[in-house]
Design a protein around this motif. Structure first.
Motif, PDB file in Angstrom:
ATOM      1  N   HIS A  61      -6.031  12.734  12.220  1.00  0.00           N
ATOM      2  CA  HIS A  61      -5.181  13.887  12.564  1.00  0.00           C
ATOM      3  C   HIS A  61      -5.315  15.009  11.531  1.00  0.00           C
ATOM      4  O   HIS A  61      -5.419  16.191  11.892  1.00  0.00           O
ATOM      5  N   LEU A  62      -5.289  14.646  10.245  1.00  0.00           N
ATOM      6  CA  LEU A  62      -5.381  15.672   9.198  1.00  0.00           C
ATOM      7  C   LEU A  62      -6.685  16.455   9.299  1.00  0.00           C
ATOM      8  O   LEU A  62      -6.702  17.688   9.223  1.00  0.00           O
ATOM      9  N   ILE A  63      -7.800  15.722   9.469  1.00  0.00           N
ATOM     10  CA  ILE A  63      -9.115  16.384   9.555  1.00  0.00           C
ATOM     11  C   ILE A  63      -9.205  17.200  10.837  1.00  0.00           C
ATOM     12  O   ILE A  63      -9.686  18.349  10.837  1.00  0.00           O
ATOM     13  N   ASN A  64      -8.720  16.642  11.938  1.00  0.00           N
ATOM     14  CA  ASN A  64      -8.751  17.358  13.214  1.00  0.00           C
ATOM     15  C   ASN A  64      -7.931  18.649  13.144  1.00  0.00           C
ATOM     16  O   ASN A  64      -8.335  19.685  13.680  1.00  0.00           O
ATOM     17  N   GLU A  65      -6.784  18.587  12.485  1.00  0.00           N
ATOM     18  CA  GLU A  65      -5.949  19.788  12.337  1.00  0.00           C
ATOM     19  C   GLU A  65      -6.674  20.853  11.518  1.00  0.00           C
ATOM     20  O   GLU A  65      -6.608  22.049  11.829  1.00  0.00           O
ATOM     21  N   GLU A  66      -7.361  20.421  10.456  1.00  0.00           N
ATOM     22  CA  GLU A  66      -8.117  21.382   9.637  1.00  0.00           C
ATOM     23  C   GLU A  66      -9.245  22.026  10.448  1.00  0.00           C
ATOM     24  O   GLU A  66      -9.517  23.223  10.327  1.00  0.00           O
ATOM     25  N   LEU A  67      -9.916  21.219  11.279  1.00  0.00           N
ATOM     26  CA  LEU A  67     -11.036  21.734  12.068  1.00  0.00           C
ATOM     27  C   LEU A  67     -10.598  22.720  13.148  1.00  0.00           C
ATOM     28  O   LEU A  67     -11.415  23.498  13.653  1.00  0.00           O
ATOM     29  N   ILE A 100     -17.126  21.315   8.130  1.00  0.00           N
ATOM     30  CA  ILE A 100     -16.647  19.937   8.259  1.00  0.00           C
ATOM     31  C   ILE A 100     -16.307  19.368   6.887  1.00  0.00           C
ATOM     32  O   ILE A 100     -15.259  18.752   6.691  1.00  0.00           O
ATOM     33  N   VAL A 101     -17.201  19.591   5.927  1.00  0.00           N
ATOM     34  CA  VAL A 101     -16.959  19.118   4.563  1.00  0.00           C
ATOM     35  C   VAL A 101     -15.683  19.741   4.014  1.00  0.00           C
ATOM     36  O   VAL A 101     -14.829  19.050   3.437  1.00  0.00           O
ATOM     37  N   PHE A 102     -15.516  21.023   4.208  1.00  0.00           N
ATOM     38  CA  PHE A 102     -14.335  21.717   3.710  1.00  0.00           C
ATOM     39  C   PHE A 102     -13.073  21.169   4.367  1.00  0.00           C
ATOM     40  O   PHE A 102     -12.042  20.964   3.706  1.00  0.00           O
ATOM     41  N   ALA A 103     -13.148  20.900   5.670  1.00  0.00           N
ATOM     42  CA  ALA A 103     -11.993  20.361   6.403  1.00  0.00           C
ATOM     43  C   ALA A 103     -11.612  18.979   5.876  1.00  0.00           C
ATOM     44  O   ALA A 103     -10.424  18.681   5.680  1.00  0.00           O
ATOM     45  N   ILE A 104     -12.614  18.121   5.629  1.00  0.00           N
ATOM     46  CA  ILE A 104     -12.331  16.772   5.128  1.00  0.00           C
ATOM     47  C   ILE A 104     -11.723  16.835   3.736  1.00  0.00           C
ATOM     48  O   ILE A 104     -10.713  16.187   3.442  1.00  0.00           O
ATOM     49  N   ARG A 105     -12.317  17.641   2.879  1.00  0.00           N
ATOM     50  CA  ARG A 105     -11.810  17.742   1.507  1.00  0.00           C
ATOM     51  C   ARG A 105     -10.409  18.342   1.479  1.00  0.00           C
ATOM     52  O   ARG A 105      -9.567  17.951   0.661  1.00  0.00           O
ATOM     53  N   ALA A 107      -8.200  17.967   3.846  1.00  0.00           N
ATOM     54  CA  ALA A 107      -7.320  16.895   4.327  1.00  0.00           C
ATOM     55  C   ALA A 107      -7.038  15.884   3.220  1.00  0.00           C
ATOM     56  O   ALA A 107      -5.898  15.418   3.058  1.00  0.00           O
ATOM     57  N   LEU A 108      -8.067  15.563   2.444  1.00  0.00           N
ATOM     58  CA  LEU A 108      -7.913  14.553   1.398  1.00  0.00           C
ATOM     59  C   LEU A 108      -6.919  14.996   0.324  1.00  0.00           C
ATOM     60  O   LEU A 108      -6.258  14.164  -0.303  1.00  0.00           O
ATOM     61  N   LYS A 109      -6.802  16.310   0.115  1.00  0.00           N
ATOM     62  CA  LYS A 109      -5.863  16.821  -0.895  1.00  0.00           C
ATOM     63  C   LYS A 109      -4.419  16.508  -0.535  1.00  0.00           C
ATOM     64  O   LYS A 109      -3.541  16.504  -1.396  1.00  0.00           O
ATOM     65  N   LYS A 110      -4.157  16.244   0.738  1.00  0.00           N
ATOM     66  CA  LYS A 110      -2.785  15.970   1.188  1.00  0.00           C
ATOM     67  C   LYS A 110      -2.432  14.484   1.088  1.00  0.00           C
ATOM     68  O   LYS A 110      -1.280  14.110   1.278  1.00  0.00           O
ATOM     69  N   VAL A 111      -3.438  13.661   0.816  1.00  0.00           N
ATOM     70  CA  VAL A 111      -3.253  12.212   0.846  1.00  0.00           C
ATOM     71  C   VAL A 111      -3.026  11.670  -0.558  1.00  0.00           C
ATOM     72  O   VAL A 111      -3.745  12.011  -1.493  1.00  0.00           O
ATOM     73  N   ARG A 112      -2.018  10.804  -0.678  1.00  0.00           N
ATOM     74  CA  ARG A 112      -1.778  10.089  -1.934  1.00  0.00           C
ATOM     75  C   ARG A 112      -2.017   8.608  -1.675  1.00  0.00           C
ATOM     76  O   ARG A 112      -1.428   8.017  -0.761  1.00  0.00           O
ATOM     77  N   GLY A 113      -2.898   8.005  -2.450  1.00  0.00           N
ATOM     78  CA  GLY A 113      -3.206   6.596  -2.238  1.00  0.00           C
ATOM     79  C   GLY A 113      -4.657   6.305  -2.533  1.00  0.00           C
ATOM     80  O   GLY A 113      -5.294   6.991  -3.336  1.00  0.00           O
ATOM     81  N   LYS A 127     -24.808  12.590  11.357  1.00  0.00           N
ATOM     82  CA  LYS A 127     -24.406  12.609   9.946  1.00  0.00           C
ATOM     83  C   LYS A 127     -23.171  11.751   9.717  1.00  0.00           C
ATOM     84  O   LYS A 127     -22.301  11.628  10.581  1.00  0.00           O
ATOM     85  N   LEU A 128     -23.115  11.171   8.514  1.00  0.00           N
ATOM     86  CA  LEU A 128     -21.911  10.506   8.030  1.00  0.00           C
ATOM     87  C   LEU A 128     -21.372  11.280   6.831  1.00  0.00           C
ATOM     88  O   LEU A 128     -22.134  11.697   5.951  1.00  0.00           O
ATOM     89  N   PHE A 129     -20.052  11.466   6.796  1.00  0.00           N
ATOM     90  CA  PHE A 129     -19.366  12.124   5.678  1.00  0.00           C
ATOM     91  C   PHE A 129     -18.535  11.054   4.980  1.00  0.00           C
ATOM     92  O   PHE A 129     -17.730  10.365   5.600  1.00  0.00           O
ATOM     93  N   VAL A 130     -18.765  10.900   3.676  1.00  0.00           N
ATOM     94  CA  VAL A 130     -18.250   9.736   2.952  1.00  0.00           C
ATOM     95  C   VAL A 130     -17.467  10.186   1.722  1.00  0.00           C
ATOM     96  O   VAL A 130     -17.913  11.073   0.990  1.00  0.00           O
ATOM     97  N   ALA A 131     -16.290   9.573   1.496  1.00  0.00           N
ATOM     98  CA  ALA A 131     -15.478   9.911   0.321  1.00  0.00           C
ATOM     99  C   ALA A 131     -14.830   8.651  -0.226  1.00  0.00           C
ATOM    100  O   ALA A 131     -14.572   7.695   0.509  1.00  0.00           O
ATOM    101  N   LYS A 132     -14.535   8.673  -1.532  1.00  0.00           N
ATOM    102  CA  LYS A 132     -13.977   7.479  -2.183  1.00  0.00           C
ATOM    103  C   LYS A 132     -12.942   7.846  -3.242  1.00  0.00           C
ATOM    104  O   LYS A 132     -13.115   8.779  -4.013  1.00  0.00           O
ATOM    105  N   SER A 133     -11.848   7.069  -3.239  1.00  0.00           N
ATOM    106  CA  SER A 133     -10.870   7.142  -4.319  1.00  0.00           C
ATOM    107  C   SER A 133     -10.106   5.822  -4.362  1.00  0.00           C
ATOM    108  O   SER A 133      -9.376   5.499  -3.437  1.00  0.00           O
ATOM    109  N   GLY A 134     -10.307   5.049  -5.393  1.00  0.00           N
ATOM    110  CA  GLY A 134      -9.564   3.806  -5.558  1.00  0.00           C
ATOM    111  C   GLY A 134     -10.197   2.595  -4.912  1.00  0.00           C
ATOM    112  O   GLY A 134     -10.278   1.533  -5.519  1.00  0.00           O
ATOM    113  N   SER A 135     -10.632   2.701  -3.673  1.00  0.00           N
ATOM    114  CA  SER A 135     -11.237   1.566  -2.969  1.00  0.00           C
ATOM    115  C   SER A 135     -12.755   1.600  -3.127  1.00  0.00           C
ATOM    116  O   SER A 135     -13.345   2.679  -3.183  1.00  0.00           O
TER     117      SER A 135
END
Length: 569
Positions: A61-67, A100-105, A107-113, A127-135
């Motif tokens: 939802h977050l990424i879709n809203e940004e797009l 797309i990259v900008f939209a994902i990034r 969205a990620l700024k709104k997420v805590r975890g 294409k695959l868009f990949v991000a990591k934090s913690g896991s």
């Protein structure tokens, strides 16, 4: 993209299964969104409709809203050089890779975890868009293909060339091209490693046995169990469903009964000490197999805490069912989503330890302790038995526990040397006081389970009431000697067995010179607040038992006569 997930939100079902899709956005995710409820409410208020119970759908939802800020798609712009793309120069004309990259990034700024995130968008289907934090997230480089997985074993059928992503990094890949960016958006070259493991070794992550792997996983398991449940600095706890069970404020139950079997029973015994000392609530702990036939005094004023790693332990299930029939409320502590115990309980707190393969429980026990400690702090707060300052301090120390566990694991080789000195002993004694006494029971149980050695755990003050007759020259005695009100008392017990010829191995605080002078060997444990020391003191006992069993040539992961889940009486 696909994901078999050890779920943290939502029951195992088709609608909760990955991947999730909203509009043109498809996502798989490992980890947990701590501000899940807050984001979900905000998105629903903005008109979003959720199809699942998972936190992962939040990303869609977050990424879709940004797009939605970008119009219908046109071909991607040419890949840039240097820094990670800001919005495409074609903004206002079409949706490109940069958008797309900008939209994902964004969205990620709104997420805590924590997250290991893989995203596909319909306009860039290759294409695959990949991000990591913690896991964890691992990139694989194959023959005319690029891959991504949460762990190395999944990649080994395709490639042995891998790169481990760091927190904050972002990657864009297709079958023939790969770009990796650091947390500041600067392009970087991946640090590739060649994996030598065979598939069987890979499943064990290079460890000789699953049990050893699971012992070493405990710092991460504690982090996972705490994730989303504590807030540093505020003293706030977020235990799912707890208000349903306890009400919005206060604590109306007259007593707590804890029921469990085996290792889970020992966790319950530690919980009794915590709940009575910190929350000032009367607690009884009963073996589930005994609870059913003891005519327990249970009614609507009793909170029953039922503990089972698998959630399928027959005696524990029968005891919990009996408690409900007697009008008690049941709080389950379990490691398996959708298990029988979770369905039977009024509220379930999951331990998030992940699958435990070794029959002798290690990481599940530690995660059970974490949940019991959180329950204790919640009830202590509701009863006004703990100040906000003390609560914040205890939460901060609990969040530091993974670092302390790492320090102990760094000393594993020294623990192994101590274990090998006594590996041929025919029986062992474990002694301790207070909340560490159940750890003495658990340390002895581990030796019995996997090394087939007779071992007994005792409250140290009980030695002179009979057990000291077992002490003879060379008998190994393992003593847990943390700094507390009973420190000198335990040292006195150590002296009692030492003068009778025992070989004494002690666990104590780092730098305790006085203890070092009293015993034959010391396993140092980092200093922390006394109440969470059981989380630390159990780990060396697990390693101690493992190294003895391995040296004796025992089948550590599958000890004789035992099953992982006892599903019959």
């Amino acid at each position: 993209i696909g994901h078999t997930r050890w779920a943290t939100h939502g029951v195992p079902s088709e609608r909760n299964a990955h991947p999730h899709q909203v509009g043109d956005v498809v996502v798989v995710h490992n980890g947990i969104i701590e501000n899940f409820e807050e984001l979900r409410k905000e998105l629903i208020k903005n008109g979003c409709r959720f199809k699942s119970e998972t936190d992962t759908e939040i990303f869609c939802h977050l990424i879709n809203e940004e797009l939605k800020h970008y119009p219908s798609p046109l071909p991607s712009p040419t890949r840039g050089e240097g820094k990670l793309h800001s919005p495409s120069p074609l903004r206002g004309e079409g949706r490109g890779e940069g958008d797309i990259v900008f939209a994902i990034r964004s969205a990620l700024k709104k997420v805590r975890g924590s997250y290991a995130l893989v995203v596909m968008v319909a306009q860039e289907p290759e294409k695959l868009f990949v991000a990591k934090s913690g896991s964890p997230l691992v990139l694989g480089f194959g023959d005319k293909e690029n891959l991504v997985a949460s762990d190395v074993p999944a990649l080994l059928p395709y490639t042995r060339e891998v790169s481990y992503m760091e927190d904050g990094e972002f990657a864009v890949m297709d079958r023939g091209h790969f770009e990796l960016f650091d947390k500041n958006g600067r392009r970087k070259e991946p640090q590739k490693s060649h994996i030598e493991w065979n598939p069987v070794m890979a499943e064990k992550a290079g460890f000789k046995h699953f049990m050893l792997k699971e012992i070493f996983e405990q710092p991460r398991v504690v982090e996972q169990t705490l994730m989303g449940r504590v807030q540093l600095g505020s003293g706030k706890l977020f235990l799912e469903g707890i208000d349903t069970l306890l009400g919005k404020t206060g604590f109306h139950y007259k007593k707590i009964d804890i029921i469990a079997c085996g290792t889970s029973y020992h966790a319950g015994l530690v919980g009794k000490y915590w709940l009575e000392q910190l929350a000032r609530v009367p607690v009884s702990v009963t073996l589930a197999s005994e609870f059913r036939y003891a005519e327990p005094l249970v009614d609507k004023n009793t909170l029953v805490i039922s503990i089972s790693q698998s959630g399928e332990t027959a005696d524990t299930l029968a005891a919990a069912k009996m408690a409900k029939e007697m009008q008690a409320k049941v709080l389950g502590i379990c490691n398996v989503l959708g298990s029988s115990l979770s369905r039977l309980s009024d509220v379930t707190l999951y331990t998030h330890a992940g699958p435990e393969i070794g029959v002798a429980s290690t990481k599940a026990f530690t995660s059970q302790l974490v949940v019991l400690y959180l329950i204790t702090l919640e009830i202590a707060k509701r009863r006004g038995e703990i100040s906000k300052t003390d609560l914040v301090r205890k939460i901060n120390e609990l969040r530091s526990a993974p670092q302390y566990l790492e320090k102990i694991l760094e000393n594993a080789e020294e623990i192994k040397k101590i274990a090998l000195k006594v590996k041929d002993a025919s029986h062992f004694l474990f002694i301790a006081r207070g909340p560490h006494y159940p750890l003495a029971l658990e340390g002895a149980l581990k030796l019995k389970e996997i090394a087939y050695v007779h071992a007994e755990g005792f409250a140290a003050g009980e030695l002179k009431h009979g057990p000291i007759a077992l002490v003879d020259k060379g008998v190994p005695v393992v003593a847990l000697v943390p700094h507390s009100d009973t420190y000198e008392k335990v040292l006195s017990n150590v002296e009692e067995v030492k003068t009778r010829g025992a070989y004494v191995i002690a666990e104590g605080e780092v730098g305790d010179q006085h203890l070092l002078e009293q015993v034959d060997a010391v396993i140092p444990v980092p200093k922390t607040v006394y109440s969470i020391t059981p989380l630390l003191y159990i780990l060396p006992l697990q390693l101690f038992a493992y190294y003895i069993a391995d040296a004796k040539g025992c089948d550590v992961d599958m000890p004789r006569n035992l099953a992982k889940s006892v599903t019959v009486e």
